[in-house]
Design a protein around this motif. Structure first.
Motif, PDB file in Angstrom:
ATOM      1  N   ILE A  39      27.470  37.551 -29.487  1.00 30.98           N
ATOM      2  CA  ILE A  39      27.233  38.008 -30.857  1.00 30.98           C
ATOM      3  C   ILE A  39      25.742  37.960 -31.165  1.00 30.98           C
ATOM      4  O   ILE A  39      25.088  36.944 -30.932  1.00 30.98           O
ATOM      5  CB  ILE A  39      28.004  37.135 -31.864  1.00 30.98           C
ATOM      6  N   LYS A  40      25.241  39.054 -31.686  1.00 33.20           N
ATOM      7  CA  LYS A  40      23.823  39.116 -32.039  1.00 33.20           C
ATOM      8  C   LYS A  40      23.673  39.721 -33.424  1.00 33.20           C
ATOM      9  O   LYS A  40      24.259  40.757 -33.729  1.00 33.20           O
ATOM     10  CB  LYS A  40      23.044  39.971 -31.029  1.00 33.20           C
ATOM     11  N   PHE A  41      22.884  39.053 -34.276  1.00 36.11           N
ATOM     12  CA  PHE A  41      22.568  39.580 -35.596  1.00 36.11           C
ATOM     13  C   PHE A  41      21.276  40.383 -35.509  1.00 36.11           C
ATOM     14  O   PHE A  41      20.278  39.904 -34.966  1.00 36.11           O
ATOM     15  CB  PHE A  41      22.428  38.448 -36.610  1.00 36.11           C
ATOM     16  N   GLU A  42      21.312  41.603 -36.040  1.00 41.13           N
ATOM     17  CA  GLU A  42      20.156  42.491 -35.920  1.00 41.13           C
ATOM     18  C   GLU A  42      18.970  42.015 -36.753  1.00 41.13           C
ATOM     19  O   GLU A  42      17.847  42.398 -36.513  1.00 41.13           O
ATOM     20  CB  GLU A  42      20.546  43.917 -36.332  1.00 41.13           C
ATOM     21  N   SER A  43      19.228  41.207 -37.761  1.00 40.14           N
ATOM     22  CA  SER A  43      18.150  40.675 -38.593  1.00 40.14           C
ATOM     23  C   SER A  43      18.449  39.229 -38.927  1.00 40.14           C
ATOM     24  O   SER A  43      19.597  38.844 -39.131  1.00 40.14           O
ATOM     25  CB  SER A  43      18.006  41.481 -39.884  1.00 40.14           C
ATOM     26  N   ASN A  44      17.412  38.396 -38.971  1.00 45.64           N
ATOM     27  CA  ASN A  44      17.571  36.988 -39.333  1.00 45.64           C
ATOM     28  C   ASN A  44      17.235  36.737 -40.799  1.00 45.64           C
ATOM     29  O   ASN A  44      17.101  35.598 -41.232  1.00 45.64           O
ATOM     30  CB  ASN A  44      16.672  36.113 -38.448  1.00 45.64           C
ATOM     31  N   GLU A  45      17.119  37.826 -41.580  1.00 45.11           N
ATOM     32  CA  GLU A  45      16.693  37.686 -42.972  1.00 45.11           C
ATOM     33  C   GLU A  45      17.785  37.050 -43.831  1.00 45.11           C
ATOM     34  O   GLU A  45      17.517  36.160 -44.627  1.00 45.11           O
ATOM     35  CB  GLU A  45      16.319  39.059 -43.545  1.00 45.11           C
ATOM     36  N   ASN A  46      19.007  37.525 -43.678  1.00 43.03           N
ATOM     37  CA  ASN A  46      20.109  37.020 -44.507  1.00 43.03           C
ATOM     38  C   ASN A  46      21.207  36.473 -43.604  1.00 43.03           C
ATOM     39  O   ASN A  46      22.019  37.230 -43.084  1.00 43.03           O
ATOM     40  CB  ASN A  46      20.686  38.142 -45.384  1.00 43.03           C
ATOM     41  N   MET A  47      21.245  35.177 -43.434  1.00 45.37           N
ATOM     42  CA  MET A  47      22.223  34.583 -42.537  1.00 45.37           C
ATOM     43  C   MET A  47      23.435  34.080 -43.311  1.00 45.37           C
ATOM     44  O   MET A  47      23.720  32.890 -43.366  1.00 45.37           O
ATOM     45  CB  MET A  47      21.570  33.468 -41.724  1.00 45.37           C
ATOM     46  N   PHE A  48      24.143  35.016 -43.960  1.00 44.41           N
ATOM     47  CA  PHE A  48      25.350  34.654 -44.692  1.00 44.41           C
ATOM     48  C   PHE A  48      26.466  34.269 -43.719  1.00 44.41           C
ATOM     49  O   PHE A  48      27.296  33.428 -44.010  1.00 44.41           O
ATOM     50  CB  PHE A  48      25.818  35.817 -45.566  1.00 44.41           C
ATOM     51  N   LEU A  49      26.483  34.929 -42.571  1.00 41.35           N
ATOM     52  CA  LEU A  49      27.492  34.666 -41.557  1.00 41.35           C
ATOM     53  C   LEU A  49      26.898  33.872 -40.405  1.00 41.35           C
ATOM     54  O   LEU A  49      25.701  33.950 -40.136  1.00 41.35           O
ATOM     55  CB  LEU A  49      28.058  35.988 -41.017  1.00 41.35           C
ATOM     56  N   THR A  50      27.744  33.138 -39.717  1.00 43.11           N
ATOM     57  CA  THR A  50      27.328  32.418 -38.519  1.00 43.11           C
ATOM     58  C   THR A  50      28.008  33.053 -37.307  1.00 43.11           C
ATOM     59  O   THR A  50      28.962  33.825 -37.436  1.00 43.11           O
ATOM     60  CB  THR A  50      27.714  30.937 -38.594  1.00 43.11           C
ATOM     61  N   HIS A  51      27.502  32.721 -36.126  1.00 48.77           N
ATOM     62  CA  HIS A  51      28.131  33.209 -34.901  1.00 48.77           C
ATOM     63  C   HIS A  51      29.590  32.761 -34.825  1.00 48.77           C
ATOM     64  O   HIS A  51      30.459  33.518 -34.390  1.00 48.77           O
ATOM     65  CB  HIS A  51      27.354  32.696 -33.679  1.00 48.77           C
ATOM     66  N   GLU A  52      29.837  31.551 -35.254  1.00 51.39           N
ATOM     67  CA  GLU A  52      31.192  31.017 -35.208  1.00 51.39           C
ATOM     68  C   GLU A  52      32.133  31.799 -36.114  1.00 51.39           C
ATOM     69  O   GLU A  52      33.290  32.071 -35.748  1.00 51.39           O
ATOM     70  CB  GLU A  52      31.191  29.543 -35.618  1.00 51.39           C
ATOM     71  N   MET A  53      31.662  32.190 -37.300  1.00 54.43           N
ATOM     72  CA  MET A  53      32.499  32.939 -38.224  1.00 54.43           C
ATOM     73  C   MET A  53      32.876  34.299 -37.650  1.00 54.43           C
ATOM     74  O   MET A  53      34.030  34.735 -37.752  1.00 54.43           O
ATOM     75  CB  MET A  53      31.776  33.094 -39.560  1.00 54.43           C
ATOM     76  N   VAL A  54      31.904  34.992 -37.049  1.00 53.30           N
ATOM     77  CA  VAL A  54      32.189  36.297 -36.443  1.00 53.30           C
ATOM     78  C   VAL A  54      33.106  36.123 -35.241  1.00 53.30           C
ATOM     79  O   VAL A  54      34.043  36.903 -35.030  1.00 53.30           O
ATOM     80  CB  VAL A  54      30.880  36.993 -36.031  1.00 53.30           C
ATOM     81  N   ASN A  55      32.840  35.103 -34.447  1.00 50.71           N
ATOM     82  CA  ASN A  55      33.672  34.824 -33.281  1.00 50.71           C
ATOM     83  C   ASN A  55      35.131  34.598 -33.687  1.00 50.71           C
ATOM     84  O   ASN A  55      36.070  35.110 -33.055  1.00 50.71           O
ATOM     85  CB  ASN A  55      33.136  33.592 -32.550  1.00 50.71           C
ATOM     86  N   ASN A  56      35.334  33.866 -34.769  1.00 55.52           N
ATOM     87  CA  ASN A  56      36.694  33.598 -35.250  1.00 55.52           C
ATOM     88  C   ASN A  56      37.391  34.871 -35.721  1.00 55.52           C
ATOM     89  O   ASN A  56      38.607  35.048 -35.522  1.00 55.52           O
ATOM     90  CB  ASN A  56      36.667  32.568 -36.377  1.00 55.52           C
ATOM     91  N   SER A 102      30.386  42.342 -26.364  1.00 56.33           N
ATOM     92  CA  SER A 102      29.134  42.261 -27.117  1.00 56.33           C
ATOM     93  C   SER A 102      29.320  42.813 -28.520  1.00 56.33           C
ATOM     94  O   SER A 102      29.916  43.882 -28.711  1.00 56.33           O
ATOM     95  CB  SER A 102      28.028  43.027 -26.397  1.00 56.33           C
ATOM     96  N   THR A 103      28.802  42.078 -29.484  1.00 57.54           N
ATOM     97  CA  THR A 103      28.924  42.457 -30.887  1.00 57.54           C
ATOM     98  C   THR A 103      27.554  42.419 -31.545  1.00 57.54           C
ATOM     99  O   THR A 103      26.831  41.428 -31.431  1.00 57.54           O
ATOM    100  CB  THR A 103      29.864  41.495 -31.638  1.00 57.54           C
ATOM    101  N   ARG A 104      27.183  43.508 -32.208  1.00 56.04           N
ATOM    102  CA  ARG A 104      25.909  43.590 -32.921  1.00 56.04           C
ATOM    103  C   ARG A 104      26.215  43.736 -34.412  1.00 56.04           C
ATOM    104  O   ARG A 104      26.905  44.666 -34.821  1.00 56.04           O
ATOM    105  CB  ARG A 104      25.075  44.776 -32.421  1.00 56.04           C
ATOM    106  N   ILE A 105      25.699  42.801 -35.209  1.00 56.63           N
ATOM    107  CA  ILE A 105      26.028  42.727 -36.632  1.00 56.63           C
ATOM    108  C   ILE A 105      24.801  42.992 -37.497  1.00 56.63           C
ATOM    109  O   ILE A 105      23.752  42.375 -37.312  1.00 56.63           O
ATOM    110  CB  ILE A 105      26.590  41.334 -36.995  1.00 56.63           C
ATOM    111  N   THR A 106      24.929  43.921 -38.429  1.00 58.08           N
ATOM    112  CA  THR A 106      23.925  44.127 -39.473  1.00 58.08           C
ATOM    113  C   THR A 106      24.526  43.658 -40.792  1.00 58.08           C
ATOM    114  O   THR A 106      25.536  44.211 -41.243  1.00 58.08           O
ATOM    115  CB  THR A 106      23.515  45.606 -39.587  1.00 58.08           C
ATOM    116  N   GLN A 107      23.945  42.620 -41.375  1.00 63.39           N
ATOM    117  CA  GLN A 107      24.485  42.068 -42.608  1.00 63.39           C
ATOM    118  C   GLN A 107      23.969  42.841 -43.829  1.00 63.39           C
ATOM    119  O   GLN A 107      22.898  43.449 -43.783  1.00 63.39           O
ATOM    120  CB  GLN A 107      24.109  40.589 -42.730  1.00 63.39           C
ATOM    121  N   LYS A 108      24.753  42.791 -44.892  1.00 65.15           N
ATOM    122  CA  LYS A 108      24.330  43.424 -46.136  1.00 65.15           C
ATOM    123  C   LYS A 108      23.168  42.652 -46.747  1.00 65.15           C
ATOM    124  O   LYS A 108      23.003  41.450 -46.508  1.00 65.15           O
ATOM    125  CB  LYS A 108      25.495  43.477 -47.125  1.00 65.15           C
TER     126      LYS A 108
END
Length: 240
Positions: A39-56, A102-108
């Motif tokens: 799991i990779k977050f495209e930006s570290n600006e808004n970390m509302f989610l964690t890797h564990e939350m997406v994994n779950n 592989s998962t790429r996440i862009t947060q709002k």
């Protein structure tokens, strides 16, 4: 007796071997288990989610990663599950040859935080609601007063303009929506209120306020202002 063309025979043999190896590799690859979720977050600006939350979220959809074959994973469904999450703007899910999912996440990105008598939540640039997160608190203006999900759209342009401007995003800390539809802004540095009026001529009003601030900051009299009125696009009216 016709002479055997060994060159042709070798060529046919090589072709059959290549087909066999390709089919064997394809079969082995289809039987490969998902070995890891990356799991990779495209930006570290808004970390509302964690890797564990997406994994779950992913595991809940298809079970344990080590129990499912690669060709059984419905990537489109997984992307849809993630895209439906209120904190996720866009998700991309794909599998790799070595068995990684592989998962790429862009947060709002929230632009304001709305506070009512009953609850508190964020709004993103499109006016979509976002719940507060225990992992991260966004530094955005606090909005109070006569605003709800149903009537927020007229004010979104104003909030977006504040968000995208470096000076305004740091200077404007709050907005109160009056019953008349007028907006009163608060700033970080001084006690005066910014009477903005209705969310029309937004760019001109904000430009006037920035010009006022850049000029007034040079004079200590700015500390005595109680109100800065930018409702009139041709001038800024200050009250002490």
């Amino acid at each position: 007796m016709k002479k055997i063309n060994w060159h042709t025979v070798r060529l046919i043999f090589v072709v059959f071997v290549m087909i066999f190896l390709f089919a064997f590799s394809l079969k082995r690859n289809s039987e490969r288990k998902i070995s890891k979720i990356d799991i990779k977050f495209e930006s570290n600006e808004n970390m509302f989610l964690t890797h564990e939350m997406v994994n779950n979220l992913l595991i809940q959809k298809f079970g344990g990663a080590s129990t499912i074959q690669k060709d059984k994973v419905d990537l489109n469904t997984l992307e849809a599950v993630l895209d439906d999450h209120e904190m996720i703007e866009k998700a991309q899910v794909f599998s790799t040859i070595d068995g990684f999912l592989s998962t790429r996440i862009t947060q709002k990105t929230p632009i304001v935080r709305v506070i009512t008598d009953d609850e508190s939540y964020y709004l993103d640039s499109k006016g979509n609601r976002m719940s507060l997160s225990e992992n991260f608190s966004a530094r955005v203006p606090l909005v109070t007063g006569e605003i709800s999900e149903r009537n927020c759209k007229p004010f979104l342009f104003l909030f977006n303009e504040i968000k995208k401007d470096d000076f305004l995003s740091k200077n404007i800390t709050g907005a109160q929506i009056m019953t008349s539809g007028n907006v009163v802004l608060t700033n970080r540095s001084y006690d005066y209120k910014i009477v903005f009026g209705k969310p029309i001529n937004v760019e001109k009003k904000l430009k006037n306020y920035k010009a006022f601030f850049q000029h007034a900051i040079k004079d200590t009299v700015i500390k005595s202002y109680k109100e800065v009125n930018v409702m009139f696009t041709q001038q800024v009216v200050c009250k002490k």
